[in-house]
Design a protein around this motif. Sequence first.
Motif, mmCIF file in Angstrom:
data_model
loop_
_atom_site.group_PDB
_atom_site.id
_atom_site.type_symbol
_atom_site.label_atom_id
_atom_site.label_comp_id
_atom_site.label_asym_id
_atom_site.label_seq_id
_atom_site.Cartn_x
_atom_site.Cartn_y
_atom_site.Cartn_z
ATOM 1 N N THR A 208 0.292 13.685 -21.793
ATOM 2 C CA THR A 208 0.756 12.849 -21.510
ATOM 3 C C THR A 208 1.196 12.220 -19.723
ATOM 4 O OG1 THR A 208 2.327 13.803 -22.223
ATOM 5 C CG2 THR A 208 3.169 11.970 -22.669
ATOM 6 N N ALA A 209 0.505 13.229 -19.121
ATOM 7 C CA ALA A 209 0.731 12.176 -18.025
ATOM 8 C C ALA A 209 -0.553 11.943 -17.068
ATOM 9 C CB ALA A 209 1.052 13.864 -16.770
ATOM 10 N N MET A 210 -1.577 12.247 -18.357
ATOM 11 C CA MET A 210 -3.024 11.196 -18.466
ATOM 12 C C MET A 210 -2.561 9.869 -18.818
ATOM 13 S SD MET A 210 -5.489 13.196 -16.862
ATOM 14 C CE MET A 210 -6.642 13.631 -17.560
ATOM 15 N N LEU A 211 -2.479 9.996 -20.061
ATOM 16 C CA LEU A 211 -1.932 8.721 -20.140
ATOM 17 C C LEU A 211 -1.023 7.952 -19.014
ATOM 18 C CD1 LEU A 211 -2.348 7.294 -23.482
ATOM 19 C CD2 LEU A 211 0.068 8.222 -23.367
ATOM 20 N N LEU A 212 0.012 8.717 -18.776
ATOM 21 C CA LEU A 212 0.759 7.405 -18.143
ATOM 22 C C LEU A 212 -0.088 6.799 -17.043
ATOM 23 C CD1 LEU A 212 4.304 9.251 -18.172
ATOM 24 C CD2 LEU A 212 3.611 6.877 -19.425
ATOM 25 N N GLY A 213 -1.039 7.668 -16.307
ATOM 26 C CA GLY A 213 -1.444 7.625 -15.078
ATOM 27 C C GLY A 213 -2.423 6.156 -15.561
ATOM 28 N N ALA A 214 -3.201 6.703 -16.721
ATOM 29 C CA ALA A 214 -4.111 6.041 -17.122
ATOM 30 C C ALA A 214 -3.592 3.695 -17.510
ATOM 31 C CB ALA A 214 -4.839 5.776 -19.014
ATOM 32 N N VAL A 215 -2.353 4.302 -17.619
ATOM 33 C CA VAL A 215 -1.502 3.147 -17.710
ATOM 34 C C VAL A 215 -1.746 2.236 -16.531
ATOM 35 C CG1 VAL A 215 1.018 1.910 -18.474
ATOM 36 C CG2 VAL A 215 -0.245 3.372 -19.786
ATOM 37 N N LEU A 216 -1.117 2.984 -15.675
ATOM 38 C CA LEU A 216 -0.896 2.568 -13.980
ATOM 39 C C LEU A 216 -1.907 2.056 -13.642
ATOM 40 C CD1 LEU A 216 1.138 2.204 -11.609
ATOM 41 C CD2 LEU A 216 0.452 4.540 -10.898
ATOM 42 N N LEU A 217 -3.611 2.659 -13.955
ATOM 43 C CA LEU A 217 -4.837 1.867 -13.707
ATOM 44 C C LEU A 217 -4.567 -0.001 -14.317
ATOM 45 C CD1 LEU A 217 -6.095 3.838 -11.377
ATOM 46 C CD2 LEU A 217 -8.269 3.723 -13.637
#
Lengths: 238, 343
Positions: A208-217
Amino acid sequence: MTPEAVAQLLPVVELPFREGYVRSIIYVSLYVSGTAVVLSTLFSIPVAIVMGFTDFPGKQFVKSIINTGMGFPSVVVGLLVLFVVSNQGPLGPLELIFTREAMIMSQFVLATPPITAISLAAITSVSDNVRDAARALGGTRLDVALVVIKEARYGIATAILAGFGRAISEVGSVLIVGGNITSASGISKTRTLTTAIQLEARQGQYDTAMLLGAVLLVLVLTVNAVVVRFGDGGAMNR
Amino acid sequence: MSKQRPESTDDNEPRFSGATSRRAFIGTAAAAGIATLAGCSQGESGDENGGDDGGSEGDSGGETESSQAGVSGETLTLTTTTSTYDTGLLDEIHTDFQEMYDVTVDAVALGTGAALESARNGDADVVMVHARGLEDEFMQNGYGINRRDLMFNDFVIVGPEDDPAGIEGMDSATEALTAIAEAEETFVSRGDNSGTHTKELNLWEAAGTEPGGDWYQEAGAGMGEVLNNANQQGAYTLADRGTFISQRSEIDLTILVQGPIEGGPEILSNPYGIMAVNPGVHDNANYDLAMAYIGWITSPAAQDAISEYQMNGEQLFFPEAVSEDPNFQQYVPEGWSSDSDSE
């Protein structure tokens, strides 16, 4: 690209979020960092212009303070803002602790040095020929300034982007002064993408954290693309 | 679930659908930007003008002394521990409270030490923590009032399945810790002045062992992070059962010494308490709403909701506020009596 579209690109990840959760943290991220950067820009550009056009004693010293400010650790800024807005602090009666306004304050402090420093570099690097030509054509001080700003606009756009990048990617200060709050229904009040990533990582939900990181990117990429595009449009109209 | 929030508190949050709302968003952002600019510049010159903020946030304390009756529309700031927050319990049960009173609860997850400190600074209205010693001190110093026992679970000592220190099944937590220390197997401590950290230090003291050396690592992090950390290293740690259960599916650690819920030693019990911030010390504390919250969360309905909250099929918290025989010591610091020197 919407977060939902991003999620569809990663079919392995089951979206564990409640409705509106991701949208609301994106909104808070953009609102806080966007407002902070707008305020920083309104403050920084005039400062950069004044410093770029005048000489005064101690100018180098002010410059080195600004440059040092680019390296301020965000947690330290968060801590200082916490002392200011806490109930015991000078702004205590305003009840700003754990609000977006407090987060904007700390991101303002973080974004202002890079915006000022890079704008200043852009303004001072405009060739003296341009200034002389503008003056020779009978321009007032204001006209000369406008010409120089126009010449320096890419540098200033870069400065604003750098400030935005600093603001939206920092986690230390917004966590301290914002408190990472969502309502019980999962709508963010002071949770940003970065603090949400921190929370998910704390709970061991790395996917989930990675997914949110992708959104931020994607978000930062989009903002950069928009600004670059905007800059090109200006070039064509010239 | 997510639709149940009263819309009235929500006017500041446009949704991102379609061109209209995007325009609305830009408009709101711009307006808010200008409003905040005004607030900021005045704030920085020392002028206390909070007009722009109160309106847009519908925010807490400032409105308590207004003439409006009741607590409707107000915001309660609850500072609590990561171990409560990370289980998701509060999100689950708070919806009821928010609807009942038409209020918003802002839950801020900190370590017990930090949660109490922010309440000491008047930045919270109510505190929910789990370190009776620190709670007693907080009350004795006058910052907190109307303490109630809320719920409990227990601590467990977790570690890798191969259990290199051989502590599995021990009925004494202190012996288990001594065994870990003697084997010098890696132990990850919270190291963050939280309730769990306080308990851990008490256990070391009770064991008569001074932890130290390379095998003892202070992480300075929340429970979830420490469990991850211990999991990566194959290390031991002390965890509250709630966080451990809620994270069990993500990690390979296993319970080696049980707490009292599963028949383990009483020393591993983990009681949670709730206190209101004393409005006599911090007059901005939203005392009415804090007491409404304490009343609600110690009511039979909310206590039932706590006992029904499950994660991975296991109950995380055991309510203890409702009882035929109230424990009067819950209202005052432990060991306090009317003729003692504290009052």
